[in-house]
Motif scaffolding. Structure first.
Motif, PDB file in Angstrom:
ATOM      1  N   ARG A 407       0.811  -1.218   0.000  1.00 46.99           N
ATOM      2  CA  ARG A 407       0.000   0.000   0.000  1.00 46.99           C
ATOM      3  C   ARG A 407       0.842   1.265   0.000  1.00 46.99           C
ATOM      4  O   ARG A 407       0.325   2.356  -0.281  1.00 46.99           O
ATOM      5  N   ALA A 408       2.143   1.158   0.286  1.00 47.56           N
ATOM      6  CA  ALA A 408       3.009   2.333   0.258  1.00 47.56           C
ATOM      7  C   ALA A 408       3.035   2.992  -1.116  1.00 47.56           C
ATOM      8  O   ALA A 408       3.257   4.198  -1.227  1.00 47.56           O
ATOM      9  N   TRP A 409       2.781   2.208  -2.164  1.00 43.95           N
ATOM     10  CA  TRP A 409       2.847   2.736  -3.531  1.00 43.95           C
ATOM     11  C   TRP A 409       1.477   3.270  -3.937  1.00 43.95           C
ATOM     12  O   TRP A 409       0.849   2.814  -4.891  1.00 43.95           O
ATOM     13  N   ALA A 410       1.034   4.273  -3.207  1.00 47.08           N
ATOM     14  CA  ALA A 410      -0.335   4.791  -3.351  1.00 47.08           C
ATOM     15  C   ALA A 410      -0.575   5.386  -4.728  1.00 47.08           C
ATOM     16  O   ALA A 410      -1.685   5.295  -5.264  1.00 47.08           O
ATOM     17  N   GLU A 411       0.450   6.009  -5.307  1.00 45.25           N
ATOM     18  CA  GLU A 411       0.269   6.633  -6.624  1.00 45.25           C
ATOM     19  C   GLU A 411      -0.050   5.583  -7.674  1.00 45.25           C
ATOM     20  O   GLU A 411      -0.912   5.787  -8.537  1.00 45.25           O
ATOM     21  N   VAL A 412       0.629   4.449  -7.599  1.00 40.46           N
ATOM     22  CA  VAL A 412       0.367   3.356  -8.536  1.00 40.46           C
ATOM     23  C   VAL A 412      -1.024   2.785  -8.305  1.00 40.46           C
ATOM     24  O   VAL A 412      -1.767   2.507  -9.251  1.00 40.46           O
ATOM     25  N   VAL A 413      -1.395   2.608  -7.051  1.00 41.97           N
ATOM     26  CA  VAL A 413      -2.729   2.098  -6.714  1.00 41.97           C
ATOM     27  C   VAL A 413      -3.807   3.009  -7.291  1.00 41.97           C
ATOM     28  O   VAL A 413      -4.792   2.553  -7.891  1.00 41.97           O
ATOM     29  N   GLU A 414      -3.621   4.311  -7.154  1.00 40.04           N
ATOM     30  CA  GLU A 414      -4.601   5.273  -7.673  1.00 40.04           C
ATOM     31  C   GLU A 414      -4.700   5.181  -9.190  1.00 40.04           C
ATOM     32  O   GLU A 414      -5.806   5.217  -9.759  1.00 40.04           O
ATOM     33  N   LEU A 415      -3.561   5.068  -9.862  1.00 38.96           N
ATOM     34  CA  LEU A 415      -3.566   4.951 -11.313  1.00 38.96           C
ATOM     35  C   LEU A 415      -4.326   3.712 -11.769  1.00 38.96           C
ATOM     36  O   LEU A 415      -5.133   3.760 -12.705  1.00 38.96           O
ATOM     37  N   LEU A 416      -4.060   2.612 -11.130  1.00 32.25           N
ATOM     38  CA  LEU A 416      -4.719   1.369 -11.519  1.00 32.25           C
ATOM     39  C   LEU A 416      -6.228   1.473 -11.352  1.00 32.25           C
ATOM     40  O   LEU A 416      -6.999   1.066 -12.228  1.00 32.25           O
ATOM     41  N   ARG A 417      -6.655   2.013 -10.248  1.00 35.58           N
ATOM     42  CA  ARG A 417      -8.091   2.145 -10.002  1.00 35.58           C
ATOM     43  C   ARG A 417      -8.740   3.065 -11.028  1.00 35.58           C
ATOM     44  O   ARG A 417      -9.851   2.799 -11.500  1.00 35.58           O
ATOM     45  N   ARG A 418      -8.070   4.157 -11.353  1.00 34.61           N
ATOM     46  CA  ARG A 418      -8.640   5.116 -12.292  1.00 34.61           C
ATOM     47  C   ARG A 418      -8.837   4.500 -13.673  1.00 34.61           C
ATOM     48  O   ARG A 418      -9.693   4.941 -14.451  1.00 34.61           O
ATOM     49  N   ASN A 419      -8.064   3.476 -13.972  1.00 35.88           N
ATOM     50  CA  ASN A 419      -8.115   2.874 -15.301  1.00 35.88           C
ATOM     51  C   ASN A 419      -8.822   1.518 -15.317  1.00 35.88           C
ATOM     52  O   ASN A 419      -8.558   0.680 -16.169  1.00 35.88           O
ATOM     53  N   GLY A 420      -9.716   1.345 -14.382  1.00 32.15           N
ATOM     54  CA  GLY A 420     -10.629   0.220 -14.440  1.00 32.15           C
ATOM     55  C   GLY A 420     -10.233  -1.017 -13.675  1.00 32.15           C
ATOM     56  O   GLY A 420     -10.946  -2.033 -13.734  1.00 32.15           O
ATOM     57  N   ALA A 421      -9.111  -0.995 -12.947  1.00 31.26           N
ATOM     58  CA  ALA A 421      -8.686  -2.164 -12.186  1.00 31.26           C
ATOM     59  C   ALA A 421      -9.355  -2.181 -10.818  1.00 31.26           C
ATOM     60  O   ALA A 421      -9.553  -1.132 -10.199  1.00 31.26           O
ATOM     61  N   THR A 422      -9.673  -3.367 -10.347  1.00 35.26           N
ATOM     62  CA  THR A 422     -10.235  -3.542  -9.007  1.00 35.26           C
ATOM     63  C   THR A 422      -9.131  -4.025  -8.079  1.00 35.26           C
ATOM     64  O   THR A 422      -8.590  -5.123  -8.270  1.00 35.26           O
ATOM     65  N   LEU A 423      -8.779  -3.218  -7.091  1.00 36.57           N
ATOM     66  CA  LEU A 423      -7.754  -3.590  -6.120  1.00 36.57           C
ATOM     67  C   LEU A 423      -8.423  -3.881  -4.786  1.00 36.57           C
ATOM     68  O   LEU A 423      -9.191  -3.065  -4.272  1.00 36.57           O
ATOM     69  N   GLU A 424      -8.121  -5.030  -4.244  1.00 39.42           N
ATOM     70  CA  GLU A 424      -8.730  -5.442  -2.983  1.00 39.42           C
ATOM     71  C   GLU A 424      -7.698  -5.338  -1.866  1.00 39.42           C
ATOM     72  O   GLU A 424      -6.618  -5.933  -1.962  1.00 39.42           O
ATOM     73  N   PRO A 425      -7.995  -4.613  -0.803  1.00 39.56           N
ATOM     74  CA  PRO A 425      -7.067  -4.565   0.339  1.00 39.56           C
ATOM     75  C   PRO A 425      -7.102  -5.879   1.113  1.00 39.56           C
ATOM     76  O   PRO A 425      -8.174  -6.469   1.310  1.00 39.56           O
ATOM     77  N   LEU A 426      -5.945  -6.352   1.503  1.00 34.57           N
ATOM     78  CA  LEU A 426      -5.887  -7.554   2.314  1.00 34.57           C
ATOM     79  C   LEU A 426      -6.435  -7.257   3.709  1.00 34.57           C
ATOM     80  O   LEU A 426      -6.120  -6.219   4.300  1.00 34.57           O
ATOM     81  N   ALA A 427      -7.218  -8.186   4.234  1.00 35.43           N
ATOM     82  CA  ALA A 427      -7.799  -8.002   5.564  1.00 35.43           C
ATOM     83  C   ALA A 427      -6.877  -8.513   6.658  1.00 35.43           C
ATOM     84  O   ALA A 427      -6.958  -8.056   7.808  1.00 35.43           O
ATOM     85  N   THR A 428      -6.007  -9.428   6.309  1.00 40.34           N
ATOM     86  CA  THR A 428      -5.089 -10.016   7.288  1.00 40.34           C
ATOM     87  C   THR A 428      -3.708 -10.145   6.675  1.00 40.34           C
ATOM     88  O   THR A 428      -3.540 -10.032   5.452  1.00 40.34           O
ATOM     89  N   GLU A 429      -2.710 -10.410   7.515  1.00 43.59           N
ATOM     90  CA  GLU A 429      -1.366 -10.652   6.998  1.00 43.59           C
ATOM     91  C   GLU A 429      -1.344 -11.977   6.241  1.00 43.59           C
ATOM     92  O   GLU A 429      -1.953 -12.960   6.659  1.00 43.59           O
ATOM     93  N   VAL A 430      -0.663 -11.976   5.098  1.00 47.60           N
ATOM     94  CA  VAL A 430      -0.504 -13.211   4.326  1.00 47.60           C
ATOM     95  C   VAL A 430       0.966 -13.409   4.005  1.00 47.60           C
ATOM     96  O   VAL A 430       1.700 -12.453   3.762  1.00 47.60           O
ATOM     97  N   THR A 431       1.396 -14.654   4.011  1.00 52.94           N
ATOM     98  CA  THR A 431       2.743 -15.032   3.583  1.00 52.94           C
ATOM     99  C   THR A 431       2.583 -16.118   2.532  1.00 52.94           C
ATOM    100  O   THR A 431       2.057 -17.204   2.827  1.00 52.94           O
ATOM    101  N   VAL A 432       2.974 -15.800   1.307  1.00 53.30           N
ATOM    102  CA  VAL A 432       2.693 -16.691   0.182  1.00 53.30           C
ATOM    103  C   VAL A 432       3.918 -16.799  -0.726  1.00 53.30           C
ATOM    104  O   VAL A 432       4.767 -15.891  -0.767  1.00 53.30           O
ATOM    105  N   PRO A 433       4.037 -17.897  -1.479  1.00 55.40           N
ATOM    106  CA  PRO A 433       5.091 -17.999  -2.488  1.00 55.40           C
ATOM    107  C   PRO A 433       4.767 -17.097  -3.675  1.00 55.40           C
ATOM    108  O   PRO A 433       3.636 -17.073  -4.145  1.00 55.40           O
ATOM    109  N   VAL A 434       5.752 -16.351  -4.131  1.00 54.37           N
ATOM    110  CA  VAL A 434       5.556 -15.398  -5.216  1.00 54.37           C
ATOM    111  C   VAL A 434       6.745 -15.429  -6.165  1.00 54.37           C
ATOM    112  O   VAL A 434       7.796 -16.009  -5.856  1.00 54.37           O
ATOM    113  N   GLU A 435       6.569 -14.791  -7.302  1.00 52.86           N
ATOM    114  CA  GLU A 435       7.673 -14.491  -8.213  1.00 52.86           C
ATOM    115  C   GLU A 435       8.061 -13.034  -8.019  1.00 52.86           C
ATOM    116  O   GLU A 435       7.210 -12.143  -8.141  1.00 52.86           O
ATOM    117  N   THR A 436       9.335 -12.814  -7.720  1.00 56.22           N
ATOM    118  CA  THR A 436       9.829 -11.457  -7.490  1.00 56.22           C
ATOM    119  C   THR A 436      10.880 -11.136  -8.540  1.00 56.22           C
ATOM    120  O   THR A 436      11.724 -11.969  -8.872  1.00 56.22           O
TER     121      THR A 436
END
Length: 588
Positions: A407-436
């Protein structure tokens, strides 16, 4: 000359307008006047008051000029609601004018076309299955900055606006980064209407040739196959035929590598920073009609009017085919797993066009005495010219199930939302395998471009690791309801116009902690004694690279970068890819 101009004006529409409805352009006997901002908006206000049953005028958000963007909606029944319009199975044609107000033909042509669609019964039928959305002036800021000198290559009008907006931004480079209020308001309007076809009116620069109108179409190679096939096989041929019948033969936009167009025309690669490239991300076919700057202003306005009218006619006639192509494109994209992110011209494929040009020659410059290019209008020609109109993907990426964004990258989040993307805030802490992604290398412009030092040729290292995200961080799923291609081309850092390319994540490229050599020398030596594999890798590098072996500071830096002392966030792309199934919260 006056008689010719008057005759040309009279043929613009079957019924000449009443004096009270003439535009500033039509009121100038020389045809060399474009409307001011106040005249333009006042004219649409007058139309809206006179024809409320067909024309709706509304404010559509702020601009950097402090004045609102306007939205004009033309429909057969006054319906200005996008959802209702789609339920009625009407195609949506979106016309935007004045992004470069020094190229104002579309401003004047759209005023006249809107009026004629209201007043002429034979034209009203064109709205039967098409709703037209017009942005009268996009770059209001530049239109208010009226002058007579900044378009040095252009033949009229007498006065015009300026290319840059109030922040000195070229808005036709702002469709992805959306730094201007103009672009943010446009994005909201575009997403509201989700048009089938988008047209943005322009004036060209460059070579001299016989055409008044040239055309940039969305690069068919970049479109979904169903849309690319429809564009090439049906829509473009109809537009070219329609303009030919209206006595405005067209050519593809004149861009080439050699000295003159005969060297071969090259299709313009409109990446998402441009209007038509942005529109393509949402399966909207885009066009930039570019009138020739050396033709007089009057024929440039007339040809733009006829192009817009031809577009409206064609979209109406081909409405079922257009709808089917877009529906197929949406279905194909929902199933697509790999997406191209960068392109290059394929110089092995070309078609041949009969080009109407002028012979290019050289003569001594009166300024420098050196040879200079000129085009001889006394020597017109029509000859076959190669047209390179195919691009091949150079970079691609597989589609993840979702992206996770702190959520620190608020400017990117705002851009995505403005252009039709649905961003869901996590309700709890998650630890998951990812590609970085980790940045291995990239190139950066030496001078700022539109306020940014733009990155390209991005080389990444992909690491599969476990990452933790906190409540309030965001997940965006690339499901069938998401703007999948937009998300891929903005969030994959190797994409041409990604948010990384535009510098939105530059802070991760700088280390925040480092070492003092004399202190770290002892730590590094101890580390190498305890970590045999690390020591072996260092020795191999020294053996394979004599320059590295002779560079003590470089070796110390290498040890630091490959140790636990090196901060984990350095060169680490903060947006990660999740490849699991279902929802992220269920995978923790």
């Amino acid at each position: 000359m006056f008689a010719l101009l008057l005759a040309s004006l009279m043929t613009l529409s079957p019924t000449p307008p009443a004096a009270a409805w003439r535009t500033p352009f039509e009121n100038d006997p020389a045809g060399n006047t474009t409307a001011t901002y106040a005249e333009c908006i006042g004219y649409y206000q007058k139309l809206a008051a006179a024809y409320p049953q067909h024309l709706h005028l509304a404010e559509a958000g702020p601009t950097d000029a402090g004045l609102p963007l306007h939205e004009v909606v033309l429909s057969p029944d006054g319906d200005a609601d996008p959802a209702s319009t789609r339920r009625k199975n009407r195609r949506i044609l979106f016309i935007q004018n004045g992004i470069h107000p020094g190229e104002p033909e579309g401003i004047d042509a759209s005023m006249m076309l809107a009026r004629d669609l209201m007043q002429q019964k034979n034209l009203q039928k064109l709205l039967g299955n098409v709703t037209v959305v017009i942005v009268p002036v996009y770059n209001i800021d530049g239109m208010l900055n009226r002058n007579a000198t900044t378009r040095v290559n252009q033949n009229g009008p007498a006065e015009y606006g300026f290319r840059g907006n109030a922040r000195h931004l070229d808005l036709n480079r702002d469709y992805i980064k959306q730094e201007s209020r103009n672009a943010r308001s446009f994005a909201a309007l575009f997403q509201k209407w989700q048009p089938d076809v988008f047209v943005e009116t322009h004036t060209s620069n460059g070579a001299d040739y016989q055409y008044t109108m040239t055309l940039i179409a969305t690069q068919h190679s970049k479109l979904a196959p169903a849309l690319g096939t429809y564009l090439q096989g049906q829509l473009l041929p109809a537009l070219y035929k329609g303009m030919e019948q209206k006595k405005w033969p067209m050519t593809p936009y004149v861009d080439f590598e050699g000295k003159t167009p005969e060297s071969g025309l090259q299709a313009f690669l409109e990446t998402p920073r441009y209007s038509t490239g942005y529109a393509a991300l949402f399966n909207t076919i885009g066009f930039m009609p570019e009138t020739h700057m050396l033709k007089a202003f009057a024929p440039r306005v007339h040809s733009t009017y006829d192009f817009l009218k031809t577009m409206l006619e064609t979209v109406g006639q081909q409405a079922p085919a257009l709808a089917a192509a877009r529906a197929q494109a949406a279905a194909d994209m929902a199933a697509q797993t790999r997406f191209p992110l960068g392109w290059e011209l394929d110089d092995s494929q070309y078609e041949t066009v009969q080009f109407r040009g002028y012979e290019g020659n050289t003569k001594p410059s009166e300024v420098s005495g050196q040879p200079r290019l000129y085009y001889d209008r006394a020597a017109p020609f029509i000859r076959p010219v190669k047209y390179f109109n195919t691009f091949l993907p150079t970079v691609s990426a597989t589609r993840p199930t979702a992206y996770l964004i702190p959520r620190a990258w608020a400017e990117v989040v705002e851009l995505l939302r403005r252009n039709g993307a649905t961003l869901e805030p996590l309700a709890t802490e998650v630890t998951v395998p990812v590609e970085t992604y980790y940045f291995e290398d990239f190139k950066t412009t030496s001078k700022p471009f539109e306020g940014h030092y733009v990155h390209s040729q991005v080389r990444l290292r992909t690491v599969r690791e476990t990452a933790s995200f906190q409540p309030g961080d965001f997940v965006v799923y690339l499901n069938n309801a998401a703007p999948i291609r937009y998300l891929m081309e903005t969030l994959e850092p190797q994409a041409t116009d990604s948010f990384f390319a535009w510098g939105f994540f530059d802070s991760v490229l700088q280390q925040k902690e480092h070492f003092s050599d004399y202190v770290f020398e002892d730590l590094a030596a101890d580390l190498l004694r305890r970590d045999a594999p690390l020591r072996d890798r260092l020795e191999k590098l020294k053996k394979d690279n004599p320059a590295f072996a002779a560079n003590g500071p470089a070796q110390l830096e290498w040890v630091y970068l490959n140790s636990a002392f090196h901060e984990p966030g350095h060169n680490r792309y903060p947006v990660v890819r999740w490849l699991g199934q279902g929802r992220v919260e269920a995978a923790r």
